[in-house]
Scaffold this active site. Structure first.
Site, mmCIF file in Angstrom:
data_model
loop_
_atom_site.group_PDB
_atom_site.id
_atom_site.type_symbol
_atom_site.label_atom_id
_atom_site.label_comp_id
_atom_site.label_asym_id
_atom_site.label_seq_id
_atom_site.Cartn_x
_atom_site.Cartn_y
_atom_site.Cartn_z
ATOM 1 N N GLY A 1 2.991 2.317 10.654
ATOM 2 C CA GLY A 1 3.841 3.439 10.666
ATOM 3 C C GLY A 1 4.602 3.770 11.864
ATOM 4 C CB SER B 1 5.555 -1.928 11.866
ATOM 5 O OG SER B 1 5.004 -0.560 12.171
ATOM 6 C CE LYS C 1 0.315 3.162 4.901
ATOM 7 N NZ LYS C 1 0.398 3.338 6.071
ATOM 8 C CD GLU D 1 -2.285 5.514 6.831
ATOM 9 O OE1 GLU D 1 -2.490 5.629 5.474
ATOM 10 O OE2 GLU D 1 -1.458 5.067 7.458
ATOM 11 C CD GLU E 1 -3.411 -2.068 7.351
ATOM 12 O OE1 GLU E 1 -2.440 -2.544 6.715
ATOM 13 O OE2 GLU E 1 -3.658 -1.031 7.181
ATOM 14 C CG ASN F 1 -1.503 1.364 1.210
ATOM 15 O OD1 ASN F 1 -1.923 2.252 0.367
ATOM 16 N ND2 ASN F 1 -2.013 1.517 2.617
ATOM 17 C CG HIS G 1 -5.531 2.022 5.275
ATOM 18 N ND1 HIS G 1 -4.868 3.152 6.093
ATOM 19 C CD2 HIS G 1 -4.700 1.250 4.923
ATOM 20 C CE1 HIS G 1 -3.899 2.772 6.453
ATOM 21 N NE2 HIS G 1 -3.391 1.737 5.939
HETATM 22 P P1 13P Z 1 3.114 0.532 7.471
HETATM 23 O O1 13P Z 1 3.679 -0.992 7.037
HETATM 24 O O2 13P Z 1 4.233 1.504 7.052
HETATM 25 O O3 13P Z 1 3.335 0.540 9.024
HETATM 26 O O4 13P Z 1 1.849 0.514 7.082
HETATM 27 C C1 13P Z 1 0.845 -0.286 7.152
HETATM 28 C C2 13P Z 1 -0.262 -0.091 6.309
HETATM 29 O O5 13P Z 1 -0.970 0.744 6.867
HETATM 30 C C3 13P Z 1 -0.583 -0.826 5.215
HETATM 31 O O6 13P Z 1 -1.769 -0.490 4.642
#
Ligand code: 13P
Length: 255
Positions: free
Chosen positions: A176, A216, A15, A100, A170, A13, A98
């Site tokens: 992150g 992560s 982002k 976010e 997640e 992903n 997601h």
């Molecule tokens: P990270 O791997 O950067 O923690 O992000 C995970 C994520 O949100 C994947 O959709």
């Protein structure tokens, strides 16, 4: 069902990272490294990168996904993208719900459900994201939160449609942050998700669903996370932007 019979899926992903030119460069680096993968490999990229990404991965085993879609086919929804638009450029998967989007853009379980239904109706495969906040985990309501998300996000999704749904667990506190859930924590919730699916559908339908862990995940911890019986893959943020790291995770899922 035996884990080995489920489709392992490693999805990046990206982002809000990479311009179209940068996307081509990154995918050109990734594709040879994952050519012999024994799992599904996906890169979910920003909308403007889709055309370049589809061109860069033509004839390879890397599939392309989008990071969201709207539920309406067209209309007055400034800034949104329809499932038909995604289908026409050759997108196969779409990340929905997601954290976010839930956190920063007002996404709710109701809108995740509408997007999921629309994606399925259009023949796209949704990667539906669920996960608890740190505070919810501390208050011991992780299971309530996840059960509610699964029930609402998949409301009115048929057993037949469920075959095209991927679930990504997640935990929001692990995204992150460099703070990964332990393999046991990931397994506990992924198994709980499968149990919820069995309640809502039936055991066979639940056993066939690919459930990813995200938060992560990297080349150092992927092996252990993916060794768990109910962790069928990963949704990778930061590490998906580095070809060698992403390829190492794909390799871990191919074992
Ligand atoms: P990270 O791997 O950067 O923690 O992000 C995970 C994520 O949100 C994947 O959709």
């Amino acid at each position: 069902m035996d884990k080995a019979k489920r489709k392992a899926i490693i999805a990046g992903n990206w982002k809000m990272n990479k311009t179209p030119k940068e996307a081509t460069t990154l995918l050109n680096a990734i594709t040879p490294l994952v050519a012999d993968a024994d799992c599904e490999v996906i890169a979910c990229v920003p909308y403007v990168d889709l055309a370049a990404a589809i061109e860069a991965t033509a004839g390879t085993n890397v599939k392309i996904g989008a990071e969201n879609c709207h539920w309406a086919e067209s209309g007055a929804f400034t800034g949104e993208i329809s499932t038909g638009m995604l289908k026409e450029v050759g997108v196969e998967y779409v990340v929905l719900g997601h954290s976010e989007r839930r956190q920063y853009f007002g996404e709710t379980d109701e809108t995740v459900n509408k997007r999921t239904k629309a994606a399925l109706a259009a023949g796209l495969k949704p990667i539906v994201c669920v996960g608890e906040l740190l505070w919810e985990r501390e208050c011991n309501i992780t299971e309530e939160v996840i059960a509610r998300q699964i029930k609402l996000d998949l409301w009115d999704v048929t057993e037949e449609e469920l075959k095209n749904v991927v679930i990504a667990y997640e935990p929001v506190w692990a995204i992150g942050t460099g703070k990964t859930a332990t393999a046991d924590q990931a397994e506990e919730v992924c198994a709980f998700i499968r149990a919820q699916l069995a309640k809502l559908y039936n055991q066979d339908a639940a056993d066939a669903v690919t459930i990813q862990y995200g938060g992560s995940m990297n080349d150092g911890n992927a092996d252990e996370l993916l060794s768990k019986i109910d962790v069928d893959g990963g949704l990778i943020g930061g590490a998906s932007l580095v070809a060698e790291k992403f390829a190492a995770i794909v390799k871990a899922a191919s074992k």
